[in-house]
Motif scaffolding. Structure first.
Motif, PDB file in Angstrom:
ATOM      1  N   PRO A  10      11.792   4.491   6.723  1.00  0.00           N
ATOM      2  CA  PRO A  10      12.711   3.738   5.856  1.00  0.00           C
ATOM      3  C   PRO A  10      12.079   3.400   4.506  1.00  0.00           C
ATOM      4  O   PRO A  10      10.895   3.095   4.413  1.00  0.00           O
ATOM      5  CB  PRO A  10      12.989   2.457   6.658  1.00  0.00           C
ATOM      6  CG  PRO A  10      12.630   2.790   8.059  1.00  0.00           C
ATOM      7  CD  PRO A  10      11.522   3.794   7.985  1.00  0.00           C
ATOM      8  N   LYS A  11      12.901   3.432   3.475  1.00  0.00           N
ATOM      9  CA  LYS A  11      12.444   3.057   2.137  1.00  0.00           C
ATOM     10  C   LYS A  11      12.027   1.586   2.077  1.00  0.00           C
ATOM     11  O   LYS A  11      11.241   1.180   1.220  1.00  0.00           O
ATOM     12  CB  LYS A  11      13.548   3.308   1.111  1.00  0.00           C
ATOM     13  CG  LYS A  11      13.898   4.772   0.921  1.00  0.00           C
ATOM     14  CD  LYS A  11      12.778   5.515   0.219  1.00  0.00           C
ATOM     15  CE  LYS A  11      13.159   6.971  -0.039  1.00  0.00           C
ATOM     16  NZ  LYS A  11      12.051   7.725  -0.683  1.00  0.00           N
ATOM     17  N   SER A  12      12.533   0.773   3.020  1.00  0.00           N
ATOM     18  CA  SER A  12      12.193  -0.656   3.039  1.00  0.00           C
ATOM     19  C   SER A  12      10.731  -0.890   3.364  1.00  0.00           C
ATOM     20  O   SER A  12      10.193  -1.970   3.114  1.00  0.00           O
ATOM     21  CB  SER A  12      13.067  -1.386   4.074  1.00  0.00           C
ATOM     22  OG  SER A  12      12.857  -0.844   5.377  1.00  0.00           O
ATOM     23  N   TRP A  13      10.083   0.137   3.934  1.00  0.00           N
ATOM     24  CA  TRP A  13       8.662   0.000   4.221  1.00  0.00           C
ATOM     25  C   TRP A  13       7.828  -0.021   2.937  1.00  0.00           C
ATOM     26  O   TRP A  13       6.723  -0.546   2.928  1.00  0.00           O
ATOM     27  CB  TRP A  13       8.177   1.155   5.103  1.00  0.00           C
ATOM     28  CG  TRP A  13       8.624   1.046   6.538  1.00  0.00           C
ATOM     29  CD1 TRP A  13       9.521   0.160   7.058  1.00  0.00           C
ATOM     30  CD2 TRP A  13       8.201   1.879   7.610  1.00  0.00           C
ATOM     31  NE1 TRP A  13       9.696   0.368   8.391  1.00  0.00           N
ATOM     32  CE2 TRP A  13       8.889   1.438   8.773  1.00  0.00           C
ATOM     33  CE3 TRP A  13       7.340   2.954   7.734  1.00  0.00           C
ATOM     34  CZ2 TRP A  13       8.718   2.024  10.014  1.00  0.00           C
ATOM     35  CZ3 TRP A  13       7.163   3.549   8.965  1.00  0.00           C
ATOM     36  CH2 TRP A  13       7.848   3.087  10.110  1.00  0.00           C
ATOM     37  N   ILE A  14       8.355   0.603   1.906  1.00  0.00           N
ATOM     38  CA  ILE A  14       7.591   0.724   0.660  1.00  0.00           C
ATOM     39  C   ILE A  14       7.731  -0.566  -0.135  1.00  0.00           C
ATOM     40  O   ILE A  14       8.843  -0.993  -0.440  1.00  0.00           O
ATOM     41  CB  ILE A  14       8.107   1.918  -0.176  1.00  0.00           C
ATOM     42  CG1 ILE A  14       8.035   3.214   0.658  1.00  0.00           C
ATOM     43  CG2 ILE A  14       7.299   2.058  -1.465  1.00  0.00           C
ATOM     44  CD1 ILE A  14       8.641   4.418  -0.033  1.00  0.00           C
TER      45      ILE A  14
ATOM     46  N   VAL B  83      -6.558   0.136  10.770  1.00  0.00           N
ATOM     47  CA  VAL B  83      -5.769  -0.825   9.985  1.00  0.00           C
ATOM     48  C   VAL B  83      -5.651  -0.340   8.547  1.00  0.00           C
ATOM     49  O   VAL B  83      -4.577  -0.406   7.934  1.00  0.00           O
ATOM     50  CB  VAL B  83      -6.413  -2.223  10.041  1.00  0.00           C
ATOM     51  CG1 VAL B  83      -5.636  -3.201   9.159  1.00  0.00           C
ATOM     52  CG2 VAL B  83      -6.456  -2.734  11.474  1.00  0.00           C
ATOM     53  N   ALA B  84      -6.777   0.164   7.992  1.00  0.00           N
ATOM     54  CA  ALA B  84      -6.759   0.680   6.622  1.00  0.00           C
ATOM     55  C   ALA B  84      -5.832   1.879   6.504  1.00  0.00           C
ATOM     56  O   ALA B  84      -5.184   2.093   5.461  1.00  0.00           O
ATOM     57  CB  ALA B  84      -8.163   1.055   6.189  1.00  0.00           C
ATOM     58  N   ALA B  85      -5.740   2.676   7.567  1.00  0.00           N
ATOM     59  CA  ALA B  85      -4.878   3.857   7.550  1.00  0.00           C
ATOM     60  C   ALA B  85      -3.409   3.507   7.729  1.00  0.00           C
ATOM     61  O   ALA B  85      -2.544   4.384   7.624  1.00  0.00           O
ATOM     62  CB  ALA B  85      -5.313   4.837   8.635  1.00  0.00           C
ATOM     63  N   GLY B  86      -3.107   2.223   8.024  1.00  0.00           N
ATOM     64  CA  GLY B  86      -1.716   1.782   8.115  1.00  0.00           C
ATOM     65  C   GLY B  86      -1.097   1.878   9.483  1.00  0.00           C
ATOM     66  O   GLY B  86       0.131   1.901   9.607  1.00  0.00           O
ATOM     67  N   VAL B  87      -1.923   1.892  10.549  1.00  0.00           N
ATOM     68  CA  VAL B  87      -1.388   1.993  11.904  1.00  0.00           C
ATOM     69  C   VAL B  87      -0.507   0.791  12.242  1.00  0.00           C
ATOM     70  O   VAL B  87       0.534   0.921  12.914  1.00  0.00           O
ATOM     71  CB  VAL B  87      -2.548   2.126  12.924  1.00  0.00           C
ATOM     72  CG1 VAL B  87      -2.035   2.004  14.353  1.00  0.00           C
ATOM     73  CG2 VAL B  87      -3.271   3.446  12.735  1.00  0.00           C
ATOM     74  N   LEU B  88      -0.894  -0.399  11.771  1.00  0.00           N
ATOM     75  CA  LEU B  88      -0.135  -1.608  12.089  1.00  0.00           C
ATOM     76  C   LEU B  88       1.036  -1.839  11.130  1.00  0.00           C
ATOM     77  O   LEU B  88       1.903  -2.676  11.410  1.00  0.00           O
ATOM     78  CB  LEU B  88      -1.065  -2.828  12.052  1.00  0.00           C
ATOM     79  CG  LEU B  88      -2.245  -2.836  13.023  1.00  0.00           C
ATOM     80  CD1 LEU B  88      -3.074  -4.103  12.824  1.00  0.00           C
ATOM     81  CD2 LEU B  88      -1.752  -2.747  14.464  1.00  0.00           C
ATOM     82  N   PHE B  89       1.025  -1.143  10.024  1.00  0.00           N
ATOM     83  CA  PHE B  89       2.026  -1.426   8.984  1.00  0.00           C
ATOM     84  C   PHE B  89       3.477  -1.238   9.441  1.00  0.00           C
ATOM     85  O   PHE B  89       4.331  -2.098   9.170  1.00  0.00           O
ATOM     86  CB  PHE B  89       1.736  -0.560   7.753  1.00  0.00           C
ATOM     87  CG  PHE B  89       2.626  -0.859   6.591  1.00  0.00           C
ATOM     88  CD1 PHE B  89       2.535  -2.079   5.925  1.00  0.00           C
ATOM     89  CD2 PHE B  89       3.566   0.066   6.153  1.00  0.00           C
ATOM     90  CE1 PHE B  89       3.355  -2.368   4.841  1.00  0.00           C
ATOM     91  CE2 PHE B  89       4.391  -0.215   5.075  1.00  0.00           C
ATOM     92  CZ  PHE B  89       4.285  -1.441   4.418  1.00  0.00           C
ATOM     93  N   PRO B  90       3.807  -0.178  10.157  1.00  0.00           N
ATOM     94  CA  PRO B  90       5.223  -0.010  10.578  1.00  0.00           C
ATOM     95  C   PRO B  90       5.707  -1.117  11.510  1.00  0.00           C
ATOM     96  O   PRO B  90       6.901  -1.423  11.551  1.00  0.00           O
ATOM     97  CB  PRO B  90       5.210   1.343  11.290  1.00  0.00           C
ATOM     98  CG  PRO B  90       4.012   2.050  10.761  1.00  0.00           C
ATOM     99  CD  PRO B  90       2.994   0.977  10.534  1.00  0.00           C
TER     100      PRO B  90
END
Length: 976
Positions: A581-585, A929-936
């Protein structure tokens, strides 16, 4: 291979049993390197080479060769054996090479065989600019690829390198060039023959001609072996014979040489002080760079993150300068550029040298991350200035904050690393800075007293030591009486009485009484200097456990770069394809910018700096702490082996026992009066140097009512004869007297009745030696002599059993004595009547059964066993601390330090493992974490500047974790 060379001296005790073979250990200056084809002494500037000569037909040939060799400049001595066809030559490598020696013999028409041209010298360099393990490996590779370098070890935490090289092929200047070509700085801080070298700084010399004249003048002095000049620093290095001259005499000569129209000022040049200054300068540089970085990054942070969040104060940052180019963009670009290219220059330089070496280090990762952020931001600025619809986001704050946090981390890390050598600095500071030098006339009258620097003391100087002062060097008391506190060296808390003829140790304290001493060991020869040298060598040596970090570091940086690229692609491609989703950005970003930030964060957070510091910092702190506790651990290898020990083999004499015989009882077996008996024994045994004889004499004197010290009350001793392994005999007046064991009685046909046999057997069961005294063919009395068990021995054996370590005793003494001592201290397994080589065989048998064996011996008759054991622990005190055969030296001669050594090694290895958890934990947890695993799932992401802070924190946490070893306490402090 390093062998300890000594004479085997076999003796017999008074029981008729073989004493342990005595193998005197040499001091480090006497160590001998043994090769199949050559023997080379590594003794303070003069080396020895041995080779075969073919064609010697008579004694005149050997004399001719000797004469030719001795005529060579730099050859100290030459001995040629015509029978063996062998030559032994002592030479100064700075003045003559082995090649010249060989050619001289061959030119005379003889054939040289079994001759090795290669000669080995050692130097130490201070390495500047190392950031992580890959840096130290790069320095090692550069050195090992240099022709003439045989071995190189680089210590990251110590920032030093130790190089073994062939002086006939390469010199120290070329070695330094090799390090500098690899992109690092290097300074020479010492060489293997620095023991009798002095570096002197000269002021007032203005031309190379003057320096050359000074060199010639110095070379003409008695005792000067060689002179090296350094015009760039206006410095001379002089090798000298300490028995003939010294630094004070050399400085005086230089200053007097400049008398007249030209005046020279000479002073000692100390590389150690220069290093301290450079270390302080490095810390100050990191601090200043961090402060300058903050000067730019804090306003930039305000302009990019703070002010835009608090309108209307930040509205002015959005004013457009041209098209979509705003005031905020311009200001951020201006503030970021000096940080990126001026303050961050060191990362570019480090990256260039690393890539030129086809390797990668921390600098490469930082340069990649900051350049990606900076140049993408420049791209957005340029595109915004040429577009009226572009709304890109710059990351200038990412670059500046990243550099700022890394510089903060390096600043804190350099401070913490400096503290890892605090214990070593405390040892070095034990010696006073100055001493009172006495000038005396031929009648031993004091002419003058002068305060001089300790560095200027020469051998045989007479020094005055006031009450409360420290001894500046090792020496011998020549006048005065006092008590000396030697606890800082030997661990003995009770002050030791010192009288004329007694030895004193540099760094110890004169409690009371004014003493005059003659300096016998100076500079690197002193006990304190030898301790420091052992600790420094230990800190430089690489522990086997560090191999893990070395293996990881080889592929870690390329793997991190690959992971960063994969992270960027994993976020950019799905984002461009609309797979998430664009909302992630985040607002004011696009999918490219979001992916770029994730990639930069991975680059930075995974830096392996902490991994390279995990082992060496712990080893540095542990070896330094051990030295202050009286335990000298010779490197990380010894530490790692000691923590696995499950079996300890103890020698008896001098290890479990005090090593000084004393008489515990005396009995009369005839009607002779005690006083007459004692006078007779004193008269006989006063002629013997045997330790038991001395103990008998001392006890007999104490038995006299007036404790008369007059030898034998004036009795005349004639026909004194020594019976090896049995005792002594002589005529005392008109009486025939024998003092010895049962063997001597049998040899002399003296009857030994049941009463004597009973006394003998009763004492033997108690581990006592019986000395029988026969007068005119009849046993008149006997002494019972024992070597007392050390008071802590039983407690140590018990504590080792609690630690899961089995104790074994191996001795050359008889079975009855050995069994009695073992029972007293609580050891069940005993091997007696074993010679030194047999001790080594017993250890090998235990190792064959899977045991990890430590050998504890007094370092005299236990050399083979100390070498054979997995860990050799030598009991030694004072000037005997430099025992080459052992891995660990217990300088306090206290058995409790056996436990201290093992316990410290266990805690150090545990600390190293914990350090790896700290180092790898940041990577293992931080990279996903730096690679964005938790971000979604959580919206949590790790900005690059925060990733930089975590990277710095990992290094600091590892160093601080190692520093906790400074709080180590001996296990007995808890058991009491």
């Amino acid at each position: 291979m390093l062998f300890m060379v000594g004479d085997l001296v076999a003796g017999m005790d008074v029981n008729g049993k073989d004493d342990d073979l005595k193998i005197p250990l040499l001091q480090p200056s006497d160590a001998v390197v043994v090769d199949i084809k050559s023997v080379r002494s590594v003794d303070q500037g003069v080396r020895t080479i041995m080779f075969k000569i073919g064609g010697i037909e008579c004694a005149s040939c050997s004399t001719s060769i000797e004469s030719l060799l001795q005529d060579l400049r730099g050859v100290e001595s030459a001995e040629v054996s015509p029978l063996q066809g062998q030559a032994v030559v002592k030479y100064v490598p700075e003045l003559v090479g082995v090649k010249a020696i060989k050619e001289t013999v061959e030119d005379a028409g003889f054939e040289v065989t079994e001759f090795t041209e290669q000669d080995i010298a050692v130097c130490r360099l201070r390495i500047k600019g190392m950031a992580c393990t890959s840096c130290s490996e790069s320095v090692e590779r550069a050195l090992l690829m240099t022709e003439g370098v045989k071995k190189a070890v680089v210590g990251l935490a110590l920032e030093e390198a130790k190089i073994n090289y062939d002086p006939n092929i390469i010199n120290t200047d070329r070695i330094i060039e090799a390090v500098e070509d690899a992109g690092f700085g290097a300074d020479l801080i010492g060489s293997g023959n620095d023991g009798n070298k002095v570096h002197i700084k000269i002021e007032g010399i203005t031309s190379p001609e003057d320096m050359a004249t000074m060199k010639c003048s110095l070379e003409s002095l008695a005792g000067v072996n060689h002179v090296e000049i350094d015009m760039e620093e206006c410095k001379v290095t002089v090798g000298y014979d300490p028995d003939l001259t010294g630094p004070r005499s050399l400085i005086s000569f230089i200053q007097e040489a400049g008398a007249g129209s030209t005046h020279y000022q000479a002073s000692l040049y100390l590389p150690e002080r220069r290093h301290k200054t450079e270390k302080d300068h490095e810390i100050k540089t990191y601090r200043n760079q961090f402060l300058w970085s903050c000067l730019f990054s804090l306003p930039l942070l305000m302009f990019s993150m703070v002010l835009p969040m608090i309108p209307p104060y930040g509205n002015w940052l959005s004013y457009k300068v041209h098209n979509m180019l705003t005031v905020g963009m311009v200001l951020r670009w201006i503030l970021c550029t000096p940080v990126q290219f001026v303050i961050g220059k060191r990362f570019y330089v480090g990256s260039y040298h690393a890539l030129r070496r086809k390797s990668a280090n921390m600098d490469v990762l930082v340069a990649l991350g900051t350049n990606a952020a900076y140049f993408y931001s420049v791209y957005t600025v340029i595109k915004a200035s040429f577009s009226d619809g572009f709304e890109g986001q710059d990351f200038f704050e990412t670059s500046t904050m990243l550099i700022s946090f890394i510089l903060l981390g390096k600043y804190l890390e350099s401070i913490a690393k400096g503290k890892t050598s605090d214990a070593l600095a405390k040892l070095t500071d034990l010696a006073p800075d100055s001493a009172c030098l006495l000038t005396m006339d031929d009648d031993k009258n004091v002419i003058s007293e002068t305060e001089i620097s300790t560095q200027l003391i020469q051998r045989n100087d007479i020094l005055k030591i006031f009450p409360g002062s420290k001894f500046p060097v090792d020496g011998i008391v020549i006048d005065g009486h006092g008590y000396v506190n030697e606890s800082m060296i030997t661990g003995e808390a009770i002050p030791v009485a010192k009288n004329p003829g007694d030895k004193v140790i540099g760094g110890t304290v004169n409690e009371n009484g004014c003493l005059l001493i003659k300096a016998t060991h100076i500079g690197s020869e002193t006990a304190l200097s030898q301790i420091v040298q052992i600790v420094e060598a230990a800190q430089l040596a690489r522990a086997p456990v560090q191999k893990l970090a070395d293996r990881i570091s080889r592929f870690f940086v390329p793997a991190v770069v690959a992971a960063a690229v994969v992270t960027w692609l994993a976020w950019f491609i799905p984002g461009a394809a609309g797979l998430y989703p664009k909302s992630w950005i985040p607002e004011a970003m696009d999918e490219f910018e979001l992916a770029l930030q994730f990639g930069i964060s991975v680059l930075v957070v995974a830096c392996p700096c902490a991994l390279g510091l995990a082992t060496p910092t712990a080893v540095m702190v542990a070896t330094g702490k051990g030295a202050t506790q009286g335990v000298l651990i010779k490197g990380g290898n010894a530490l790692e082996k000691a923590h696995k020990v499950n079996t300890i083999v103890f020698d008896k004499t001098g290890t479990l026992t005090v090593g000084k015989p004393e008489v515990v009882s005396v009995v009369l077996l005839s009607e002779i009066p005690m006083e007459e008996f004692c006078h007779t024994v004193i008269a006989v045994e006063a002629n013997s140097e045997h330790p038991i004889a001395k103990a008998v004499v001392e006890h007999a004197k104490n038995q006299l009512p007036d404790h008369k010290s007059q030898i034998g009350n004036g009795l005349v001793v004639k026909d004194f004869e020594v019976h090896p392994g049995a005792g002594v005999g002589c005529k005392v007046g008109d009486r025939t007297v024998l003092v010895g064991n049962k063997k001597l009685m049998r040899l002399s046909n003296v009857p030994v009745d049941a009463e004597v046999e009973s006394y003998f057997s009763d004492n033997e069961k108690l581990a006592r030696t019986c000395v029988l005294v026969a007068i005119d063919g009849k046993v008149a009395g006997a002494f019972a002599v024992t070597d007392p068990v050390k008071p802590e021995a039983a407690k140590v054996v018990s504590f080792l059993r609690w630690m899961g370590i089995n104790s074994i005793m191996v001795t050359g003494d008889n079975w009855s004595t050995a069994t009695a001592i073992a029972k007293e201290v609580g050891i069940e397994n005993v091997f007696a009547e074993i010679d030194p080589l047999g001790k080594a065989d017993r250890i090998k048998d235990l190792q064959a059964r899977g045991k990890i064996v430590a050998m504890v011996g007094d370092g005299i008759n236990d050399s083979p066993a100390l070498v054979a054991a997995n860990v050799g622990m030598a009991i030694g005190a004072g000037t005997d601390v430099a025992i080459e055969a052992a891995d660990i030296v217990l300088i306090k001669s206290n058995l409790e330090d056996v436990i201290t050594a093992i316990d410290l090694s266990r805690k150090t290895i545990s600390r190293i493992h914990l350090n790896y958890v700290w180092a790898l934990g940041y990577n293992v947890l931080g990279m996903p974490v730096a690679a964005g695993v938790l971000f979604p799932f959580t919206g949590i992401r790790l900005p690059p500047w925060l990733a930089g802070a975590l990277m710095a924190a990992s290094s600091i946490s590892v160093v601080c974790s190692s520093l906790l070893l400074q709080t180590y306490k001996k296990p007995f402090s808890y058991s009491k």
